[in-house]
Scaffold this motif. Structure first.
Motif, PDB file in Angstrom:
ATOM      1  N   ALA A  70       0.827  -1.211   0.000  1.00 20.73           N
ATOM      2  CA  ALA A  70       0.000   0.000   0.000  1.00 20.73           C
ATOM      3  C   ALA A  70       0.861   1.260   0.000  1.00 20.73           C
ATOM      4  CB  ALA A  70      -0.926   0.004   1.218  1.00 20.73           C
ATOM      5  N   TRP A  71       0.243   2.338  -0.432  1.00 17.15           N
ATOM      6  CA  TRP A  71       0.869   3.667  -0.404  1.00 17.15           C
ATOM      7  C   TRP A  71       0.496   4.363   0.904  1.00 17.15           C
ATOM      8  CZ3 TRP A  71       4.345   5.228  -3.868  1.00 17.15           C
ATOM      9  CH2 TRP A  71       4.377   4.600  -5.112  1.00 17.15           C
ATOM     10  N   PHE A  72       1.478   5.078   1.482  1.00 17.22           N
ATOM     11  CA  PHE A  72       1.240   5.808   2.721  1.00 17.22           C
ATOM     12  C   PHE A  72       1.870   7.193   2.656  1.00 17.22           C
ATOM     13  CE2 PHE A  72       1.270   1.343   4.015  1.00 17.22           C
ATOM     14  CZ  PHE A  72       0.078   1.263   4.704  1.00 17.22           C
ATOM     15  N   ALA A  73       1.172   8.169   3.208  1.00 10.88           N
ATOM     16  CA  ALA A  73       1.753   9.489   3.415  1.00 10.88           C
ATOM     17  C   ALA A  73       2.803   9.360   4.520  1.00 10.88           C
ATOM     18  CB  ALA A  73       0.667  10.489   3.807  1.00 10.88           C
ATOM     19  N   PRO A  74       3.776  10.252   4.571  1.00 10.45           N
ATOM     20  CA  PRO A  74       4.858  10.122   5.558  1.00 10.45           C
ATOM     21  C   PRO A  74       4.433   9.930   7.013  1.00 10.45           C
ATOM     22  CG  PRO A  74       5.475  11.706   3.904  1.00 10.45           C
ATOM     23  CD  PRO A  74       4.033  11.338   3.629  1.00 10.45           C
ATOM     24  N   PRO A  75       3.443  10.664   7.539  1.00 12.83           N
ATOM     25  CA  PRO A  75       3.093  10.420   8.950  1.00 12.83           C
ATOM     26  C   PRO A  75       2.628   8.986   9.212  1.00 12.83           C
ATOM     27  CG  PRO A  75       2.180  12.512   8.210  1.00 12.83           C
ATOM     28  CD  PRO A  75       2.696  11.809   6.983  1.00 12.83           C
TER      29      PRO A  75
END
Length: 160
Positions: A132-137
């Protein structure tokens, strides 16, 4: 020191794409198998794997990407994120590559282990059971702690 200990090295690719309110997202894989099944925080990793002394780290990173995700590594500029020595003693080298990849297209490789322990039964499990893709936080909470420096280095690199 044995050759196996001396050459405990891994290499990987951290894919990133420009998207979302944080400006960037990274692609991570959740560790497969029964030991990681109930663990979310700290159970995700950069696609990577071990290599021997006769293989170039970047070549290993590209090979391992394909082995772990079942798709070819992206073309593009490979941005070196350096090395990190994990608490296990393994030295990990990672490159960042800007690319977009649909996680639904991945076909993770597998590994075999005895499960349940001491049962004499060998079972096959996916190396990564989710991608999956995740934003940095979010990525910071998901990533195995020893790999967080690669995320930090990528963010610094992109901010410059």
């Amino acid at each position: 020191m044995t050759d196996a200990k001396r050459y405990r090295r891994s290499a990987g690719l951290l894919l990133f794409r420009r998207a979302g309110e944080h400006g960037v997202e990274v692609l991570l894989g959740h560790m497969g198998g029964p030991l990681w099944a109930g663990r979310d925080a700290g159970g995700w990793a950069i696609p990577k794997g071990e290599y021997g002394p006769d293989e170039a780290p970047r070549d290993a990173a590209r090979r391992e990407f394909t082995e772990e995700l079942g798709v070819p590594p992206p073309e593009g500029e490979y941005l070196p994120l350096g090395e990190v020595r994990l608490s296990s003693g393994k030295l990990v080298t990672v490159w960042a590559v800007e690319a977009d990849l649909d996680p639904a297209l991945t076909v993770p490789g597998t590994f075999t282990m005895e499960w349940p322990p001491h049962s004499g039964t060998e079972r096959e499990f996916p190396e990564l059971d989710r991608v999956a893709w995740f934003a940095p936080p979010a990525a910071r909470t998901k990533l195995m702690i020893g790999q967080i420096p690669f995320l930090d280095r990528l963010l610094i690199l992109l901010a410059d």
